[in-house]
Design a protein around this motif. Sequence first.
Motif, PDB file in Angstrom:
ATOM      1  N   HIS A 216       0.838  -1.215   0.000  1.00 43.08           N
ATOM      2  CA  HIS A 216       0.000   0.000   0.000  1.00 43.08           C
ATOM      3  C   HIS A 216       0.867   1.257   0.000  1.00 43.08           C
ATOM      4  O   HIS A 216       0.598   2.206  -0.742  1.00 43.08           O
ATOM      5  CB  HIS A 216      -0.915   0.001   1.217  1.00 43.08           C
ATOM      6  N   LEU A 217       1.915   1.279   0.808  1.00 44.59           N
ATOM      7  CA  LEU A 217       2.779   2.455   0.876  1.00 44.59           C
ATOM      8  C   LEU A 217       3.489   2.689  -0.462  1.00 44.59           C
ATOM      9  O   LEU A 217       3.615   3.835  -0.917  1.00 44.59           O
ATOM     10  CB  LEU A 217       3.798   2.291   2.002  1.00 44.59           C
ATOM     11  N   ILE A 218       3.945   1.615  -1.094  1.00 42.44           N
ATOM     12  CA  ILE A 218       4.604   1.753  -2.396  1.00 42.44           C
ATOM     13  C   ILE A 218       3.629   2.322  -3.423  1.00 42.44           C
ATOM     14  O   ILE A 218       3.959   3.240  -4.181  1.00 42.44           O
ATOM     15  CB  ILE A 218       5.154   0.397  -2.867  1.00 42.44           C
ATOM     16  N   ARG A 219       2.387   1.809  -3.435  1.00 36.30           N
ATOM     17  CA  ARG A 219       1.390   2.312  -4.378  1.00 36.30           C
ATOM     18  C   ARG A 219       1.027   3.772  -4.090  1.00 36.30           C
ATOM     19  O   ARG A 219       0.598   4.499  -4.990  1.00 36.30           O
ATOM     20  CB  ARG A 219       0.138   1.441  -4.316  1.00 36.30           C
ATOM     21  N   ALA A 220       1.203   4.178  -2.830  1.00 41.50           N
ATOM     22  CA  ALA A 220       0.913   5.567  -2.462  1.00 41.50           C
ATOM     23  C   ALA A 220       2.073   6.503  -2.790  1.00 41.50           C
ATOM     24  O   ALA A 220       1.978   7.703  -2.540  1.00 41.50           O
ATOM     25  CB  ALA A 220       0.575   5.651  -0.974  1.00 41.50           C
ATOM     26  N   GLY A 221       3.171   5.961  -3.325  1.00 38.98           N
ATOM     27  CA  GLY A 221       4.278   6.796  -3.758  1.00 38.98           C
ATOM     28  C   GLY A 221       5.520   6.731  -2.904  1.00 38.98           C
ATOM     29  O   GLY A 221       6.526   7.383  -3.218  1.00 38.98           O
ATOM     30  N   VAL A 222       5.515   5.954  -1.828  1.00 40.06           N
ATOM     31  CA  VAL A 222       6.709   5.811  -0.993  1.00 40.06           C
ATOM     32  C   VAL A 222       7.728   4.958  -1.744  1.00 40.06           C
ATOM     33  O   VAL A 222       7.419   3.835  -2.157  1.00 40.06           O
ATOM     34  CB  VAL A 222       6.351   5.161   0.363  1.00 40.06           C
ATOM     35  N   ASP A 223       8.935   5.480  -1.949  1.00 40.06           N
ATOM     36  CA  ASP A 223       9.912   4.759  -2.762  1.00 40.06           C
ATOM     37  C   ASP A 223      11.212   4.464  -2.029  1.00 40.06           C
ATOM     38  O   ASP A 223      12.197   4.042  -2.638  1.00 40.06           O
ATOM     39  CB  ASP A 223      10.191   5.503  -4.070  1.00 40.06           C
ATOM     40  N   CYS A 224      11.238   4.686  -0.721  1.00 41.85           N
ATOM     41  CA  CYS A 224      12.393   4.283   0.077  1.00 41.85           C
ATOM     42  C   CYS A 224      11.910   3.987   1.492  1.00 41.85           C
ATOM     43  O   CYS A 224      10.818   4.390   1.893  1.00 41.85           O
ATOM     44  CB  CYS A 224      13.483   5.355   0.076  1.00 41.85           C
ATOM     45  N   ASP A 225      12.729   3.280   2.248  1.00 43.48           N
ATOM     46  CA  ASP A 225      12.335   2.873   3.593  1.00 43.48           C
ATOM     47  C   ASP A 225      11.994   4.073   4.472  1.00 43.48           C
ATOM     48  O   ASP A 225      12.625   5.137   4.389  1.00 43.48           O
ATOM     49  CB  ASP A 225      13.448   2.057   4.254  1.00 43.48           C
ATOM     50  N   THR A 226      10.993   3.880   5.314  1.00 43.62           N
ATOM     51  CA  THR A 226      10.604   4.867   6.318  1.00 43.62           C
ATOM     52  C   THR A 226      10.753   4.228   7.691  1.00 43.62           C
ATOM     53  O   THR A 226      11.033   3.023   7.803  1.00 43.62           O
ATOM     54  CB  THR A 226       9.143   5.300   6.129  1.00 43.62           C
ATOM     55  N   ASP A 227      10.568   5.012   8.735  1.00 48.03           N
ATOM     56  CA  ASP A 227      10.602   4.439  10.085  1.00 48.03           C
ATOM     57  C   ASP A 227       9.574   3.319  10.217  1.00 48.03           C
ATOM     58  O   ASP A 227       9.839   2.297  10.854  1.00 48.03           O
ATOM     59  CB  ASP A 227      10.320   5.528  11.130  1.00 48.03           C
ATOM     60  N   GLU A 228       8.397   3.512   9.589  1.00 50.80           N
ATOM     61  CA  GLU A 228       7.354   2.487   9.689  1.00 50.80           C
ATOM     62  C   GLU A 228       7.768   1.198   8.997  1.00 50.80           C
ATOM     63  O   GLU A 228       7.607   0.101   9.561  1.00 50.80           O
ATOM     64  CB  GLU A 228       6.055   2.995   9.075  1.00 50.80           C
ATOM     65  N   THR A 229       8.303   1.293   7.781  1.00 51.45           N
ATOM     66  CA  THR A 229       8.647   0.073   7.060  1.00 51.45           C
ATOM     67  C   THR A 229       9.816  -0.654   7.719  1.00 51.45           C
ATOM     68  O   THR A 229       9.852  -1.885   7.750  1.00 51.45           O
ATOM     69  CB  THR A 229       8.970   0.370   5.585  1.00 51.45           C
ATOM     70  N   ARG A 230      10.772   0.098   8.239  1.00 52.09           N
ATOM     71  CA  ARG A 230      11.876  -0.549   8.964  1.00 52.09           C
ATOM     72  C   ARG A 230      11.349  -1.282  10.187  1.00 52.09           C
ATOM     73  O   ARG A 230      11.792  -2.401  10.503  1.00 52.09           O
ATOM     74  CB  ARG A 230      12.913   0.493   9.377  1.00 52.09           C
ATOM     75  N   GLN A 231      10.401  -0.647  10.896  1.00 54.47           N
ATOM     76  CA  GLN A 231       9.874  -1.271  12.105  1.00 54.47           C
ATOM     77  C   GLN A 231       9.059  -2.504  11.784  1.00 54.47           C
ATOM     78  O   GLN A 231       9.118  -3.515  12.513  1.00 54.47           O
ATOM     79  CB  GLN A 231       9.024  -0.265  12.892  1.00 54.47           C
ATOM     80  N   LEU A 232       8.304  -2.454  10.704  1.00 51.45           N
ATOM     81  CA  LEU A 232       7.559  -3.639  10.285  1.00 51.45           C
ATOM     82  C   LEU A 232       8.504  -4.808  10.031  1.00 51.45           C
ATOM     83  O   LEU A 232       8.227  -5.945  10.432  1.00 51.45           O
ATOM     84  CB  LEU A 232       6.766  -3.337   9.009  1.00 51.45           C
ATOM     85  N   PHE A 233       9.615  -4.538   9.368  1.00 58.67           N
ATOM     86  CA  PHE A 233      10.594  -5.585   9.073  1.00 58.67           C
ATOM     87  C   PHE A 233      11.219  -6.123  10.356  1.00 58.67           C
ATOM     88  O   PHE A 233      11.295  -7.337  10.579  1.00 58.67           O
ATOM     89  CB  PHE A 233      11.667  -5.031   8.143  1.00 58.67           C
ATOM     90  N   LEU A 234      11.643  -5.218  11.239  1.00 59.45           N
ATOM     91  CA  LEU A 234      12.294  -5.650  12.475  1.00 59.45           C
ATOM     92  C   LEU A 234      11.335  -6.378  13.403  1.00 59.45           C
ATOM     93  O   LEU A 234      11.708  -7.375  14.042  1.00 59.45           O
ATOM     94  CB  LEU A 234      12.906  -4.439  13.186  1.00 59.45           C
ATOM     95  N   ASP A 235      10.099  -5.883  13.484  1.00 57.17           N
ATOM     96  CA  ASP A 235       9.122  -6.518  14.369  1.00 57.17           C
ATOM     97  C   ASP A 235       8.842  -7.956  13.963  1.00 57.17           C
ATOM     98  O   ASP A 235       8.533  -8.806  14.817  1.00 57.17           O
ATOM     99  CB  ASP A 235       7.808  -5.730  14.369  1.00 57.17           C
ATOM    100  N   SER A 236       8.940  -8.237  12.669  1.00 57.28           N
ATOM    101  CA  SER A 236       8.629  -9.597  12.218  1.00 57.28           C
ATOM    102  C   SER A 236       9.582 -10.622  12.839  1.00 57.28           C
ATOM    103  O   SER A 236       9.196 -11.766  13.093  1.00 57.28           O
ATOM    104  CB  SER A 236       8.674  -9.676  10.692  1.00 57.28           C
ATOM    105  N   PHE A 237      10.831 -10.214  13.122  1.00 57.21           N
ATOM    106  CA  PHE A 237      11.787 -11.141  13.716  1.00 57.21           C
ATOM    107  C   PHE A 237      11.494 -11.442  15.177  1.00 57.21           C
ATOM    108  O   PHE A 237      12.012 -12.398  15.733  1.00 57.21           O
ATOM    109  CB  PHE A 237      13.207 -10.587  13.571  1.00 57.21           C
ATOM    110  N   GLN A 238      10.678 -10.600  15.800  1.00 56.53           N
ATOM    111  CA  GLN A 238      10.303 -10.813  17.193  1.00 56.53           C
ATOM    112  C   GLN A 238       8.944 -11.502  17.332  1.00 56.53           C
ATOM    113  O   GLN A 238       8.477 -11.738  18.449  1.00 56.53           O
ATOM    114  CB  GLN A 238      10.252  -9.471  17.931  1.00 56.53           C
ATOM    115  N   SER A 239       8.315 -11.840  16.227  1.00 57.84           N
ATOM    116  CA  SER A 239       6.949 -12.353  16.257  1.00 57.84           C
ATOM    117  C   SER A 239       6.904 -13.840  16.564  1.00 57.84           C
ATOM    118  O   SER A 239       7.851 -14.591  16.302  1.00 57.84           O
ATOM    119  CB  SER A 239       6.257 -12.088  14.913  1.00 57.84           C
TER     120      SER A 239
END
Length: 261
Positions: A216-239
């Motif tokens: 969704h973020l990519i389709r909305a025009g986000v083209d590089c990592d943000t604090d949110e996308t980094r956190q989503l990636f990192l949180d997955s390792f703690q799940s």
Amino acid sequence: MTDAPIYLERHDRHATLILNRPTRRNALNAAMWAALPDLLDTAATDNRIKVLLVRGAGESFTAGADISEFETVYATPQSALAGTRAIAAGLDALAHFPKPTLAVIRGACVGGGCGLALSCDLRFAASDGRFGITPAKLGLAYTLNDTKRLIDAVGVSAAKDLLYSARLVDAEEALQIGLINRCFEPDQLDREVAAYLDLMLSRSTGSARAIKRVIHLIRAGVDCDTDETRQLFLDSFQSDDFQEGYRAFLGKRAPDFDGNG
């Protein structure tokens, strides 16, 4: 069963949103658009539901807007604005639904019905499906959000063709241009949907939510990592899902994301 024109049917680990006006080819009326956001919110907050299917009762997905309401809905600029906002709220709620969504399409999928299908993540159709987006037949414009979802699916050139001509396309052409993801013979559609649903239900809900949010973020025009996308990636390792996933991989077994082992 219910007489409601649109309702949510819960199953074991998924739900089905059913358009329920089969005698009108599930034409979308104001009551259906008004009910859609609350039904989706109910499904989104139910942790037992991992996937949402969207389908029409009877032989059609939906023939689009209920034309019989146009004289009332578009009687004044104020009523037209209210009606347009209700439709946009329903489509946006489906597009932003946090779990995977799959439109199951038979017969007519036209106008607002095609917009509804495009608000789903995936579209599986029977070969008897017919698709079209038809504001040019009515002298209407098409909203930006709806146009963007169409372009995201089929590209600019094909979107212009569909919108300028307002022509209907069959399921084979819809598959070729990317309007649908899969096409099956009518008697095979439910079986193929069930098989794909089983596959999705065997995967991690946490992964699906994060993947859908990033897309969704990519389709909305986000083209590089943000604090949110980094956190989503990192949180997955703690799940819990990751703990189960890698233990299953090491143990050479299928992961059990529902029971987490």
